[in-house]
Motif scaffolding. Structure first.
Motif, short mmCIF file in Angstrom:
data_model
loop_
_atom_site.label_atom_id
_atom_site.label_comp_id
_atom_site.label_asym_id
_atom_site.label_seq_id
_atom_site.Cartn_x
_atom_site.Cartn_y
_atom_site.Cartn_z
N GLY A 155 0.83 -1.20 0.00
CA GLY A 155 0.00 0.00 0.00
C GLY A 155 0.86 1.25 0.00
N GLU A 156 0.18 2.39 -0.15
CA GLU A 156 0.89 3.67 -0.14
C GLU A 156 0.11 4.63 0.74
OE1 GLU A 156 2.18 4.93 -4.00
OE2 GLU A 156 2.46 7.01 -3.34
N ARG A 157 0.80 5.34 1.66
CA ARG A 157 0.12 6.29 2.55
C ARG A 157 0.47 7.70 2.11
NH1 ARG A 157 0.80 3.02 8.11
NH2 ARG A 157 -0.85 1.55 7.65
N LYS A 158 -0.57 8.43 1.68
CA LYS A 158 -0.34 9.79 1.18
C LYS A 158 0.09 10.70 2.33
CE LYS A 158 -2.98 9.81 -3.04
NZ LYS A 158 -2.03 8.83 -3.57
N GLY A 159 1.16 11.47 2.08
CA GLY A 159 1.62 12.45 3.07
C GLY A 159 2.02 11.84 4.39
N PHE A 160 2.45 10.59 4.39
CA PHE A 160 2.79 9.90 5.65
C PHE A 160 3.97 10.59 6.34
CE2 PHE A 160 4.97 6.52 8.07
CZ PHE A 160 3.92 6.12 8.87
N TYR A 161 4.91 11.10 5.55
CA TYR A 161 6.11 11.72 6.13
C TYR A 161 6.05 13.23 6.10
CZ TYR A 161 8.23 7.10 5.98
OH TYR A 161 8.50 5.79 6.19
N GLN A 162 6.65 13.87 7.10
CA GLN A 162 6.85 15.32 7.15
C GLN A 162 8.34 15.55 6.97
OE1 GLN A 162 4.08 17.12 7.74
NE2 GLN A 162 3.02 15.16 7.87
N ASN A 163 8.69 16.81 6.67
CA ASN A 163 10.07 17.25 6.84
C ASN A 163 11.11 16.41 6.09
OD1 ASN A 163 12.24 18.68 7.85
ND2 ASN A 163 12.23 17.65 9.84
N PRO A 164 11.12 16.29 4.76
CA PRO A 164 10.16 16.90 3.84
C PRO A 164 8.94 16.00 3.64
CG PRO A 164 11.91 15.81 2.62
CD PRO A 164 12.23 15.63 4.08
N PRO A 165 7.79 16.62 3.28
CA PRO A 165 6.59 15.82 3.10
C PRO A 165 6.76 14.82 1.96
CG PRO A 165 6.16 18.16 2.65
CD PRO A 165 7.60 18.04 3.01
N GLU A 166 6.29 13.62 2.17
CA GLU A 166 6.43 12.58 1.14
C GLU A 166 5.47 11.44 1.45
OE1 GLU A 166 10.49 11.30 0.69
OE2 GLU A 166 10.02 10.00 -1.01
N ASN A 167 5.04 10.74 0.41
CA ASN A 167 4.22 9.55 0.62
C ASN A 167 5.08 8.42 1.17
OD1 ASN A 167 2.23 11.05 -0.51
ND2 ASN A 167 1.92 9.74 -2.31
N GLY A 168 4.43 7.50 1.87
CA GLY A 168 5.13 6.33 2.39
C GLY A 168 4.60 5.07 1.74
N LEU A 169 5.52 4.15 1.44
CA LEU A 169 5.08 2.83 0.98
C LEU A 169 4.94 1.94 2.21
CD1 LEU A 169 7.46 2.08 -2.03
CD2 LEU A 169 5.06 2.82 -2.11
N VAL A 170 3.90 1.12 2.24
CA VAL A 170 3.75 0.13 3.30
C VAL A 170 4.25 -1.19 2.71
CG1 VAL A 170 2.15 -1.03 4.87
CG2 VAL A 170 1.69 1.33 4.11
N MET A 171 5.18 -1.83 3.42
CA MET A 171 5.71 -3.11 2.94
C MET A 171 5.51 -4.15 4.03
SD MET A 171 9.27 -1.90 1.07
CE MET A 171 9.44 -3.28 -0.07
N THR A 172 5.37 -5.40 3.61
CA THR A 172 5.22 -6.46 4.60
C THR A 172 5.94 -7.73 4.14
OG1 THR A 172 3.63 -7.74 5.90
CG2 THR A 172 2.97 -7.20 3.68
N ALA A 173 6.40 -8.51 5.13
CA ALA A 173 7.02 -9.82 4.84
C ALA A 173 6.47 -10.83 5.84
CB ALA A 173 8.54 -9.73 5.00
N GLN A 174 6.33 -12.06 5.38
CA GLN A 174 5.91 -13.15 6.28
C GLN A 174 7.13 -13.64 7.05
OE1 GLN A 174 2.65 -14.05 6.30
NE2 GLN A 174 2.35 -12.49 4.72
N VAL A 175 6.90 -14.09 8.25
CA VAL A 175 7.96 -14.73 9.02
C VAL A 175 7.80 -16.24 8.82
CG1 VAL A 175 8.92 -15.08 11.33
CG2 VAL A 175 7.89 -12.87 10.72
N ALA A 176 8.85 -16.85 8.29
CA ALA A 176 8.75 -18.29 8.00
C ALA A 176 8.98 -19.08 9.28
CB ALA A 176 9.79 -18.68 6.95
N ASN A 177 7.91 -19.56 9.89
CA ASN A 177 8.04 -20.37 11.12
C ASN A 177 7.97 -21.84 10.74
OD1 ASN A 177 8.12 -18.47 13.43
ND2 ASN A 177 6.25 -17.75 12.47
N GLU A 178 8.90 -22.62 11.34
CA GLU A 178 8.87 -24.06 11.03
C GLU A 178 7.65 -24.69 11.67
OE1 GLU A 178 12.22 -23.25 12.70
OE2 GLU A 178 12.60 -22.40 10.72
#
Ligand SMILES: CC(C)(COP(=O)(O)OP(=O)(O)OC[C@H]1O[C@@H](n2cnc3c(N)ncnc32)[C@H](O)[C@@H]1OP(=O)(O)O)[C@@H](O)C(=O)NCCC(=O)NCCS
Length: 147
Positions: A124-147
């Motif tokens: 996903g992408e979050r509009k205006g997530f960051y300040q100073n300087p303002p910028e969009n943020g990408l949301v990233m995710t990874a699975q944890v491989a549990n045995e």
């Protein structure tokens, strides 16, 4: 290179790292309160006795959030971030966590490459997530491989 859990004695050096690596550095108070939370994984990378990088994560139920990772500019591209990420995944596996989330600036391709190497995908992408300087943020995710 050594990776070990951070301790309160490391806080002054962590503040220096924050000031060096981020336009919106965390204060010593915020770092301390995250570090002392029970459900957190906070580790430092050490080269020749010097803290050159750190990782700061917190988790709730089975989801971890990678809040910060940074390495001093003169020690980059030596695998320090990679080693810190390996430590984070090992801890997440030990704790039986399922998934790790993070936000990253759209322009921060260096960090995105590290995350992709560890299996993180943009969800996903979050509009205006960051300040100073303002910028969009990408949301990233990874699975944890549990045995
Ligand atoms: C993002 C960041 C943490 C990466 O740290 P790093 O220690 O340089 O990361 P690594 O060394 O593990 O990997 C970086 C690159 O070096 C390469 N590398 C690792 N070890 C290497 C070695 N021994 N020799 C040559 N290259 C190497 C990696 O393959 C990787 O290459 P790629 O970018 O082409 O994929 C660092 O750039 C940083 O602190 N940035 C500012 C803070 C920030 O933006 N943090 C993320 C948001 S919270």
């Amino acid at each position: 290179m050594e990776i070990r859990r951070a301790t309160p004695e490391d806080l002054p050096q962590l503040v220096e790292l924050e000031n060096c690596c981020f336009p919106d550095p965390w204060s010593q108070k915020s770092l301390r309160s995250t570090m002392t939370e029970e459900d957190s994984y906070f580790a430092v990378a050490i080269i020749d006795g010097k803290i050159v990088g750190y990782i700061n994560t917190t988790y709730v139920l089975d989801e971890m959030n990678l809040n910060r990772i940074c390495v001093l500019p003169q020690y980059r591209k030596m695998g320090a971030a990679g080693s810190l990420m390996e430590g984070m995944f090992a801890h997440a596996r030990q704790q039986g966590l399922a998934q790790i989330f993070l936000e990253v600036r759209l322009s921060n391709l260096e960090a995105q490459r590290v995350y992709q190497r560890f299996g993180f995908k943009v969800v996903g992408e979050r509009k205006g997530f960051y300040q100073n300087p303002p910028e969009n943020g990408l949301v990233m995710t990874a699975q944890v491989a549990n045995e």
